[in-house]
Design a protein around this motif. Sequence first.
Motif, mmCIF file in Angstrom:
data_model
loop_
_atom_site.group_PDB
_atom_site.id
_atom_site.type_symbol
_atom_site.label_atom_id
_atom_site.label_comp_id
_atom_site.label_asym_id
_atom_site.label_seq_id
_atom_site.Cartn_x
_atom_site.Cartn_y
_atom_site.Cartn_z
ATOM 1 N N GLU A 109 0.825 -1.206 0.000
ATOM 2 C CA GLU A 109 0.000 0.000 0.000
ATOM 3 C C GLU A 109 0.859 1.255 0.000
ATOM 4 N N MET A 110 1.943 1.202 0.784
ATOM 5 C CA MET A 110 2.860 2.342 0.813
ATOM 6 C C MET A 110 3.517 2.529 -0.548
ATOM 7 N N LEU A 111 3.908 1.398 -1.152
ATOM 8 C CA LEU A 111 4.554 1.464 -2.457
ATOM 9 C C LEU A 111 3.648 2.131 -3.483
ATOM 10 N N GLU A 112 2.396 1.717 -3.511
ATOM 11 C CA GLU A 112 1.473 2.260 -4.496
ATOM 12 C C GLU A 112 1.357 3.776 -4.374
ATOM 13 N N LYS A 113 1.430 4.273 -3.166
ATOM 14 C CA LYS A 113 1.306 5.713 -2.950
ATOM 15 C C LYS A 113 2.589 6.460 -3.350
ATOM 16 N N LEU A 114 3.717 5.914 -2.923
ATOM 17 C CA LEU A 114 4.988 6.591 -3.183
ATOM 18 C C LEU A 114 5.500 6.372 -4.604
ATOM 19 N N TRP A 115 4.979 5.348 -5.268
ATOM 20 C CA TRP A 115 5.432 5.054 -6.628
ATOM 21 C C TRP A 115 4.646 5.790 -7.702
ATOM 22 N N GLU A 116 3.748 6.665 -7.322
ATOM 23 C CA GLU A 116 2.934 7.358 -8.318
ATOM 24 C C GLU A 116 3.794 8.176 -9.276
ATOM 25 N N GLN A 117 3.397 8.186 -10.541
ATOM 26 C CA GLN A 117 4.024 8.998 -11.589
ATOM 27 C C GLN A 117 5.537 8.778 -11.712
ATOM 28 N N PRO A 118 5.966 7.551 -11.968
ATOM 29 C CA PRO A 118 7.397 7.316 -12.176
ATOM 30 C C PRO A 118 7.833 7.809 -13.549
ATOM 31 N N ASN A 119 9.126 8.057 -13.695
ATOM 32 C CA ASN A 119 9.687 8.457 -14.984
ATOM 33 C C ASN A 119 10.576 7.369 -15.589
ATOM 34 N N VAL A 120 11.273 6.611 -14.728
ATOM 35 C CA VAL A 120 12.110 5.506 -15.200
ATOM 36 C C VAL A 120 12.034 4.364 -14.187
ATOM 37 N N LEU A 121 12.329 3.144 -14.659
ATOM 38 C CA LEU A 121 12.256 1.956 -13.819
ATOM 39 C C LEU A 121 13.588 1.220 -13.813
ATOM 40 N N CYS A 122 13.970 0.699 -12.645
ATOM 41 C CA CYS A 122 15.159 -0.139 -12.521
ATOM 42 C C CYS A 122 14.762 -1.403 -11.760
ATOM 43 N N LEU A 123 14.768 -2.535 -12.453
ATOM 44 C CA LEU A 123 14.313 -3.800 -11.903
ATOM 45 C C LEU A 123 15.521 -4.708 -11.703
ATOM 46 N N VAL A 124 15.734 -5.182 -10.464
ATOM 47 C CA VAL A 124 16.942 -5.937 -10.124
ATOM 48 C C VAL A 124 16.599 -7.365 -9.702
ATOM 49 N N TYR A 125 17.400 -8.324 -10.173
ATOM 50 C CA TYR A 125 17.270 -9.710 -9.715
ATOM 51 C C TYR A 125 18.662 -10.280 -9.460
ATOM 52 N N ASP A 126 18.703 -11.437 -8.829
ATOM 53 C CA ASP A 126 19.944 -12.121 -8.466
ATOM 54 C C ASP A 126 20.151 -13.271 -9.453
ATOM 55 N N VAL A 127 21.274 -13.278 -10.175
ATOM 56 C CA VAL A 127 21.507 -14.309 -11.196
ATOM 57 C C VAL A 127 21.653 -15.705 -10.597
#
Length: 222
Positions: A109-127
């Motif tokens: 719920e916090m994420l949805e509020k603070l993530w509003e109107q993004p300009n770029v995305l960085c998605l990280v995973y562990d190989v």
Amino acid sequence: MGVGGRSLGCQGHAVAKASSQRGGGPAAAVRARAGAMVKLAAKCLLAGDPAVGKSALAQMFRSDGGHFQKNYTLTAGIELLVKAVSVPETSDSVEFFIFDSAGKDLFSEMLEKLWEQPNVLCLVYDVTNEQSFDNCNKWLEKLRAQAVGMHIPGVLVGNKTDLADRRVVEQEQAQEWAEKHGLEYCEMSVKEMKNFEAPFHILAKLFHQLYKEKVETFHSLA
């Protein structure tokens, strides 16, 4: 190389929020005259499963490699890091407002509020963690839900390449997934301090290109 890195903590969201209220989000903070050096600002959402290295990546980028948190601790909610980076092959720059999240559904719920109107995305995973890669589908869906109908530049980042003997997600597999979902791709090792600036240089170039396209469209309509 970037300049002016600083960590504002959770309360720093007020800076980005105030900017949003004044002009439609950090991206609206274009402080330049015609023909002069362009300074852009972009809200960057950093996402992925816990312990994939998101916070270490953000901290190392902010401090130009001067900080690596060896003992892992779960990010408590959201942290905001701010740093400007030069756009490759230009005299322009992008100031990133990097929102680093805990990666737990507890904070959804916090994420949805603070993530509003993004300009770029960085998605990280562990190989070395196939589940963290599989969960990229979930994270990307959550990220893009914040900007339905908008083109948001993004990059998929495979971390922990130093653990080559434990690798389970191959580069070709991740590259194919990134291309399928309209993302750029890069790999890095935060532990060995290799390539940790690459994701943000890629995002700066993508965001700058988007800005140039919008300017050209505006001029063509004028």
